[in-house]
Design an enzyme around this catalytic site. Structure first.
Site, PDB file in Angstrom:
ATOM      1  N   ASP A   1       0.869  -1.183   0.000  1.00  0.00           N
ATOM      2  CA  ASP A   1       0.000   0.000   0.000  1.00  0.00           C
ATOM      3  C   ASP A   1       0.902   1.227   0.000  1.00  0.00           C
ATOM      4  O   ASP A   1       1.498   1.570   1.022  1.00  0.00           O
ATOM      5  CB  ASP A   1      -0.897   0.015   1.243  1.00  0.00           C
ATOM      6  CG  ASP A   1      -1.997  -1.033   1.192  1.00  0.00           C
ATOM      7  OD1 ASP A   1      -2.614  -1.171   0.118  1.00  0.00           O
ATOM      8  OD2 ASP A   1      -2.230  -1.705   2.204  1.00  0.00           O
TER       9      ASP A   1
ATOM     10  N   ARG B   1       4.048   2.970   2.809  1.00  0.00           N
ATOM     11  CA  ARG B   1       4.891   2.052   3.590  1.00  0.00           C
ATOM     12  C   ARG B   1       6.375   2.345   3.434  1.00  0.00           C
ATOM     13  O   ARG B   1       7.146   2.138   4.366  1.00  0.00           O
ATOM     14  CB  ARG B   1       4.615   0.600   3.186  1.00  0.00           C
ATOM     15  CG  ARG B   1       3.155   0.178   3.200  1.00  0.00           C
ATOM     16  CD  ARG B   1       2.458   0.443   4.510  1.00  0.00           C
ATOM     17  NE  ARG B   1       1.117  -0.140   4.521  1.00  0.00           N
ATOM     18  CZ  ARG B   1       0.149   0.230   5.328  1.00  0.00           C
ATOM     19  NH1 ARG B   1       0.358   1.204   6.209  1.00  0.00           N
ATOM     20  NH2 ARG B   1      -1.038  -0.349   5.275  1.00  0.00           N
TER      21      ARG B   1
ATOM     22  N   ARG C   1      -7.505   9.894   2.359  1.00  0.00           N
ATOM     23  CA  ARG C   1      -7.122   8.889   1.357  1.00  0.00           C
ATOM     24  C   ARG C   1      -8.036   8.987   0.138  1.00  0.00           C
ATOM     25  O   ARG C   1      -7.684   8.481  -0.933  1.00  0.00           O
ATOM     26  CB  ARG C   1      -7.205   7.479   1.940  1.00  0.00           C
ATOM     27  CG  ARG C   1      -6.242   7.206   3.073  1.00  0.00           C
ATOM     28  CD  ARG C   1      -6.559   5.894   3.772  1.00  0.00           C
ATOM     29  NE  ARG C   1      -6.349   4.738   2.917  1.00  0.00           N
ATOM     30  CZ  ARG C   1      -6.767   3.507   3.206  1.00  0.00           C
ATOM     31  NH1 ARG C   1      -7.465   3.294   4.325  1.00  0.00           N
ATOM     32  NH2 ARG C   1      -6.526   2.497   2.383  1.00  0.00           N
TER      33      ARG C   1
ATOM     34  N   LYS D   1     -10.421   0.421  -4.774  1.00  0.00           N
ATOM     35  CA  LYS D   1     -10.906  -0.005  -3.453  1.00  0.00           C
ATOM     36  C   LYS D   1     -11.635   1.150  -2.781  1.00  0.00           C
ATOM     37  O   LYS D   1     -11.362   2.308  -3.099  1.00  0.00           O
ATOM     38  CB  LYS D   1      -9.749  -0.529  -2.595  1.00  0.00           C
ATOM     39  CG  LYS D   1      -8.631   0.480  -2.325  1.00  0.00           C
ATOM     40  CD  LYS D   1      -7.460  -0.219  -1.624  1.00  0.00           C
ATOM     41  CE  LYS D   1      -6.418   0.798  -1.194  1.00  0.00           C
ATOM     42  NZ  LYS D   1      -5.220   0.174  -0.598  1.00  0.00           N
ATOM     43  N   HIS D   2     -12.662   0.842  -1.929  1.00  0.00           N
ATOM     44  CA  HIS D   2     -13.088  -0.454  -1.418  1.00  0.00           C
ATOM     45  C   HIS D   2     -14.540  -0.637  -1.853  1.00  0.00           C
ATOM     46  O   HIS D   2     -15.424  -0.004  -1.294  1.00  0.00           O
ATOM     47  CB  HIS D   2     -12.980  -0.494   0.086  1.00  0.00           C
ATOM     48  CG  HIS D   2     -11.606  -0.173   0.603  1.00  0.00           C
ATOM     49  ND1 HIS D   2     -11.149   1.117   0.771  1.00  0.00           N
ATOM     50  CD2 HIS D   2     -10.589  -0.981   0.974  1.00  0.00           C
ATOM     51  CE1 HIS D   2      -9.908   1.097   1.249  1.00  0.00           C
ATOM     52  NE2 HIS D   2      -9.534  -0.164   1.377  1.00  0.00           N
TER      53      HIS D   2
ATOM     54  N   HIS E   1     -10.732  -1.737  10.255  1.00  0.00           N
ATOM     55  CA  HIS E   1      -9.576  -2.375  10.879  1.00  0.00           C
ATOM     56  C   HIS E   1      -9.902  -2.758  12.327  1.00  0.00           C
ATOM     57  O   HIS E   1      -9.294  -3.672  12.886  1.00  0.00           O
ATOM     58  CB  HIS E   1      -8.365  -1.434  10.870  1.00  0.00           C
ATOM     59  CG  HIS E   1      -7.829  -1.142   9.509  1.00  0.00           C
ATOM     60  ND1 HIS E   1      -8.336  -0.150   8.706  1.00  0.00           N
ATOM     61  CD2 HIS E   1      -6.824  -1.725   8.801  1.00  0.00           C
ATOM     62  CE1 HIS E   1      -7.672  -0.127   7.561  1.00  0.00           C
ATOM     63  NE2 HIS E   1      -6.752  -1.068   7.597  1.00  0.00           N
TER      64      HIS E   1
ATOM     65  N   ASP F   1      -9.922  -7.741   1.065  1.00  0.00           N
ATOM     66  CA  ASP F   1      -9.081  -6.940   1.942  1.00  0.00           C
ATOM     67  C   ASP F   1      -8.533  -7.892   3.006  1.00  0.00           C
ATOM     68  O   ASP F   1      -8.883  -9.075   3.048  1.00  0.00           O
ATOM     69  CB  ASP F   1      -9.890  -5.796   2.558  1.00  0.00           C
ATOM     70  CG  ASP F   1      -9.025  -4.603   2.965  1.00  0.00           C
ATOM     71  OD1 ASP F   1      -7.788  -4.766   3.038  1.00  0.00           O
ATOM     72  OD2 ASP F   1      -9.576  -3.513   3.205  1.00  0.00           O
TER      73      ASP F   1
END
Length: 334
Positions: free
Chosen positions: A62, A70, A130, A160-161, A173, A243
């Site tokens: 990601d 990342r 995002r 996504k999503h 999450h 996911d």
């Protein structure tokens, strides 16, 4: 290629991971910030993974920009998607941002950045900046250009999503969100519909959200959303990823092997289970050993190394513009 994508723990492979990667069910590895120290280490890790696997394997990350990036040191600091909407030259910059993000990863032998986010921003904790915008028509405009930039670099795109995570405040999450809106198909989903109709999406990742006006399962484990809506109604022909099935939003789908099997039976071509080695092994043991040929369409084409990329005038000019946008965003929102 096998139907399971999982993670590795650190900068190098350990003995257990070498054995797991060779399992026929494993078809992909996803990286996190803990897997990155510098470019030299990352390049060594990707080489080792491909050599150990001795088979085609998707390597993903990601690398959206903003808070979801990342790899940071020795990579361009990318702005969040929302930054493009707020710049008067945002359309052009979105295409450049997509190209730069993809080109840098491809030069490190990474196949995919799981991007772009096509959700509406709203007040969703998991999405926020995002998202390109809160307006679906604006998302279409900016995301289309970002995608064209990714494709120009040679990277497959992952929307996504699906069908839209932005309408819930809860973070999938941490818990299972419920979205009771009946108009999601006429609102959030029009972004996905447009991009599918214009052949801009190679893969799709559904949301761990229960849209209870339509179904009682999270979209990631719902054959209604994946087989009926995405495949039949929208005629999507690309890859469907789940996911991360270790997220709390997937808890309602059962044990880890049950989650993986449910996602696969619902229509996912590749299921993802990360940050839980025991759960990943359960999924590995529970999933049937099948080859999924459509996954091969996402593998990167051969590209030059990173040191070659950064010598090009296109990289130098684009890196300068995107870095400036990222800095402006951080200064404005710090």
């Amino acid at each position: 290629m096998g139907p399971l994508m999982l993670d590795v723990l650190g900068y190098e492979l350990n003995a257990e991971e070498r054995e797991i990667i060779q399992h026929p069910t494993v078809g992909g590895i996803i990286f996190f910030a803990r897997n990155y120290h510098d470019r030299a280490q990352l390049r060594a890790l990707t080489k080792d993974i491909r050599k150990t696997a001795a088979k085609p394997l998707l390597i993903a990350v990601d690398q959206e920009g903003g808070r979801v990036q990342r790899f940071r040191e020795e990579f361009t600091q990318l702005p969040p998607a929302r930054a493009f909407e707020q710049h008067n030259n945002g359309i052009e910059l979105a295409k450049k941002g997509g190209w730069l993000m993809a080109a840098e990863l491809l030069a490190m032998d990474i196949d995919l950045s799981l991007a772009p986010v096509l959700d509406l921003g709203f007040d969703c904790k998991a999405i926020g900046d995002r998202a390109f915008s809160d307006d679906p028509k604006k998302i279409i405009k900016y995301a289309s250009q970002f995608i064209k930039g990714m494709k120009q670099a040679g990277m497959a795109t992952t929307g996504k999503h699906f069908p839209g995570h932005g309408g819930v405040i809860a973070d999938s999450h941490l818990e299972t969100p419920f979205d009771s809106r009946e108009n999601i198909k006429e609102h959030d989903m029009i972004v996905f519909k447009y991009l599918i109709e214009n052949n801009l999406l190679d893969a799709m990742m559904p949301a761990h959200v229960v849209f209870d006006a339509y179904d009682d399962k999270p979209a990631s484990g719902s054959d209604y959303w994946l087989k009926q809506v995405l495949r039949q109604d929208l005629h999507f022909k690309g890859v469907i990823f789940s996911d991360d099935l270790n997220m709390k939003g997937a808890d309602v789908m059962g044990s880890y092997s049950e989650r993986a099997i449910a996602a696969q039976q619902a229509g996912c071509d590749m299921v993802m289970l990360c940050n839980n080695r025991e759960g990943a092994i359960q999924a590995l043991d529970g999933l049937p050993q099948v080859n999924v040929p459509i996954l091969d369409t996402l593998l990167k084409r051969p590209t030059g190394e990173y040191q070659e990329l950064i010598k090009t005038s296109m990289w130098k000019e684009t890196e300068k513009e995107i870095s400036r946008l990222s800095l402006e965003w951080r200064e404005k929102h710090s």
